[in-house]
Design a protein around this motif. Structure first.
Motif, PDB file in Angstrom:
ATOM      1  N   SER A  60       0.843  -1.193   0.000  1.00 49.35           N
ATOM      2  CA  SER A  60       0.000   0.000   0.000  1.00 49.35           C
ATOM      3  C   SER A  60       0.880   1.246   0.000  1.00 49.35           C
ATOM      4  O   SER A  60       2.011   1.216   0.486  1.00 49.35           O
ATOM      5  CB  SER A  60      -0.905   0.015   1.232  1.00 49.35           C
ATOM      6  N   ARG A 126      -5.198   6.874  -1.632  1.00 55.45           N
ATOM      7  CA  ARG A 126      -4.432   5.673  -1.291  1.00 55.45           C
ATOM      8  C   ARG A 126      -4.384   4.786  -2.528  1.00 55.45           C
ATOM      9  O   ARG A 126      -5.277   4.833  -3.369  1.00 55.45           O
ATOM     10  CB  ARG A 126      -5.094   4.892  -0.154  1.00 55.45           C
ATOM     11  N   GLN A 128      -2.451   0.856  -4.206  1.00 57.33           N
ATOM     12  CA  GLN A 128      -1.716  -0.368  -3.893  1.00 57.33           C
ATOM     13  C   GLN A 128      -1.073  -0.934  -5.150  1.00 57.33           C
ATOM     14  O   GLN A 128      -1.566  -0.762  -6.256  1.00 57.33           O
ATOM     15  CB  GLN A 128      -2.596  -1.398  -3.213  1.00 57.33           C
TER      16      GLN A 128
END
Length: 157
Positions: A60, A126, A128
Motif C-alpha cells: 500500500s 491511497r 496499492q
C-alpha cells in the motif's frame, strides 16, 4: 463679520467639498491572482520488496496529485534477474479514487512502457501495488529488478 456671512462662507466651503467629491467619483478595479504549483507524488511506498519466501505481495502507498496526470509502469530487467536466470512476474497498480487500474507483465513492460492518461484529479488518495510471481524462485542467487512508476502531471490550461 456677521454670523450670517460666516454661515454662508462655511456652507459654500461644504458645498464646494461635496461638489469636488461628487465630481471625483471613480471606480477601482482590483485584479486577483493565485497560483498553485502542480504536484504529483507517491509516498510511503517501500523501496524494497522481498519475494524470497512468497509468490505474491501487496504494497500500500499514499498518493497525491492536484492535476490530471499520465502514469507509466516499466520493468528494468523484464523480471527478477540473477545472472542469466530470469523470473517473470505480473503486477497491478491501483489508485481507486483516480480510477486507475494498470495491469502488466514484467517482460512486456520492459520493451513497451505503457502510458495511461488520467483526467480525474484525485488529490489525496491511497493506492496499492500487487506483484505476483509467474515463475518460481528456484535457482540459488540474488535476484534484482526495478519496477519504475513515472508520474507526469498535466497543466489544466
Amino acid at each position: 463679520m456677521s454670523d450670517n456671512k460666516i454661515f454662508q462662507k462655511q456652507l459654500g466651503i461644504i458645498l464646494c467639498l461635496m461638489t469636488m467629491s461628487a465630481s471625483a467619483n471613480e471606480s477601482v478595479r482590483l485584479n486577483l491572482k493565485g497560483k498553485i504549483s502542480q504536484k504529483c507524488s507517491i509516498y510511503n511506498l517501500m523501496d524494497s520488496v522481498d519475494l524470497s519466501d512468497v509468490t505474491a505481495k501487496t504494497i500500500s502507498f499514499g498518493f497525491y496529485c492536484n492535476s490530471p496526470f499520465d502514469i507509466s509502469v516499466s520493468s528494468q530487467n523484464g523480471g527478477l534477474k540473477s545472472g542469466g536466470y530470469l523470473v517473470r512476474y505480473q503486477y497491478s497498480l491501483e489508485i481507486p479514487k483516480a480510477g486507475l487500474n494498470i495491469h502488466g507483465e514484467s517482460q512486456r513492460s520492459r520493451a513497451h512502457e505503457k502510458i495511461v492518461n488520467i483526467e480525474k484529479v484525485p488529490f489525496e488518495s491511497r493506492g496499492q501495488l500487487r506483484v505476483n510471481l509467474i515463475d518460481q524462485l528456484e535457482m540459488a542467487g540474488h535476484y534484482e529488478e526495478t519496477l519504475k512508476i513515472n508520474l507526469y502531471p498535466k497543466s489544466l490550461l
